[in-house]
Design a protein around this motif. Structure first.
Motif, short mmCIF file in Angstrom:
data_model
loop_
_atom_site.label_atom_id
_atom_site.label_comp_id
_atom_site.label_asym_id
_atom_site.label_seq_id
_atom_site.Cartn_x
_atom_site.Cartn_y
_atom_site.Cartn_z
N UNK A 48 -12.51 -2.71 -32.40
CA UNK A 48 -13.87 -2.49 -31.89
C UNK A 48 -14.01 -3.08 -30.49
N UNK A 49 -13.42 -4.25 -30.26
CA UNK A 49 -13.48 -4.86 -28.95
C UNK A 49 -12.80 -4.01 -27.88
N UNK A 50 -11.66 -3.42 -28.23
CA UNK A 50 -10.96 -2.57 -27.28
C UNK A 50 -11.78 -1.33 -26.92
N UNK A 51 -12.47 -0.79 -27.89
CA UNK A 51 -13.31 0.40 -27.63
C UNK A 51 -14.43 0.05 -26.66
N UNK A 52 -15.12 -1.06 -26.91
CA UNK A 52 -16.23 -1.45 -26.03
C UNK A 52 -15.74 -1.91 -24.66
N UNK A 53 -14.48 -2.32 -24.55
CA UNK A 53 -13.96 -2.78 -23.27
C UNK A 53 -13.65 -1.63 -22.32
N UNK A 72 -14.00 -1.51 -13.46
CA UNK A 72 -13.39 -2.68 -12.84
C UNK A 72 -12.00 -2.92 -13.43
N UNK A 73 -11.02 -2.09 -13.06
CA UNK A 73 -9.67 -2.25 -13.63
C UNK A 73 -9.05 -3.59 -13.29
N UNK A 74 -9.55 -4.27 -12.26
CA UNK A 74 -9.01 -5.59 -11.93
C UNK A 74 -9.24 -6.61 -13.03
N UNK A 75 -10.17 -6.31 -13.95
CA UNK A 75 -10.41 -7.23 -15.07
C UNK A 75 -9.24 -7.30 -16.04
N UNK A 76 -8.29 -6.39 -15.89
CA UNK A 76 -7.11 -6.41 -16.77
C UNK A 76 -6.32 -7.70 -16.62
N UNK A 77 -6.50 -8.42 -15.51
CA UNK A 77 -5.80 -9.68 -15.34
C UNK A 77 -6.13 -10.67 -16.45
N UNK A 78 -7.33 -10.51 -17.01
CA UNK A 78 -7.78 -11.46 -18.04
C UNK A 78 -6.92 -11.38 -19.29
#
Length: 248
Positions: free
Chosen positions: A75-80, A87-93
């Motif tokens: 579910x978290x992956x779907x909402x992400x 903001x693909x730069x958030x992938x660093x997280x």
């Protein structure tokens, strides 16, 4: 089947306060809704996963816990997806969170989740939510994202000291001295950087000196922590918006 959800008030404060602070400072947008839901479900997923590691001797219970963890994570992956598309730069997280949560998983496996190091790693992980929330609101990366995360880390580390001095380490004089010393140095250091930064930590410091080392009921500690978290959130949001803080 009854959902598996965390019951610790500290965890709920960690999942919400940094995120709300980042949103307040960066500015709210519609993307904060799916981002928060993703963040919430990732938090929910981590709880049964750690429980499964701690109860690894019970295979049936472990499988049940892992199913809940996987469901929450999905579910978290779907909402992400919406925030990551914008903001693909958030992938660093992802890698950073993975490394910090690996430490939490190790302590859960060793059944030593009350370790101070484990607490600090969890605080660092949750503070990343404040960074992501700020970036989504502000639309850019800058020093303020680090201020949001840094102030949250400093506040919640103080909470760890306080809670330990009223429960497990209540009779440990070294922990009490460490708690008072931490809050004193924190207020002095922040006051040198920017006097207004002392305001969000005033209650935290007062609590450490007023109640540290005293026997308290869990309900009273919970109420103090809730009040402190709300004050920290409100005052930090105001201070970060009205002051020109130095670049970290």
């Amino acid at each position: 089947m009854k959902p598996i959800v965390p019951h610790e008030h500290g965890g709920w404060a960690l999942v919400s306060v940094p995120f709300l602070l980042g949103m307040a400072v960066g500015g709210p947008t519609w993307l904060h809704l799916p981002l928060f839901l993703a963040w919430l479900f990732f938090y929910l997923a981590a709880y049964p996963f750690r429980m499964a590691l701690a109860r690894r001797g019970n295979r049936r219970d472990g499988r049940r816990l892992l199913r809940w963890a996987f469901g929450y994570w999905t579910a978290g992956m779907v909402f992400a997806i919406p925030p990551l598309v914008h903001f693909p730069s958030l992938l660093w997280a992802g890698p950073v969170l993975g490394a910090l949560l690996a430490v939490n998983a190790w302590y859960a496996y060793r059944r030593n989740e009350r370790s101070f190091v484990n607490d600090v790693c969890a605080i660092l992980a949750f503070s990343i939510g404040g960074v992501a929330s700020y970036v989504v609101g502000a639309g850019t990366w800058d020093a303020m994202a680090l201020w949001v995360a840094g102030l949250c880390v400093l506040y919640f580390v103080g909470s760890v000291f306080f809670v330990k001095t009223v429960f497990r380490e209540r009779k440990n004089a070294r922990w009490l001295r460490a708690s008072k010393g931490y809050h004193t140095l924190l207020v002095v250091a922040l006051g040198i950087v920017e006097p207004l930064l002392v305001l969000p930590y005033a209650f935290s410091a007062a609590r450490a000196f007023a109640w540290g080392g005293k026997a308290m009921r869990p309900l009273h500690v919970g109420l103090i922590e809730i009040a402190g978290s709300v004050l920290f959130l409100l005052l930090s949001a105001i201070v970060l918006r009205v002051t020109n803080l130095p670049t970290l």
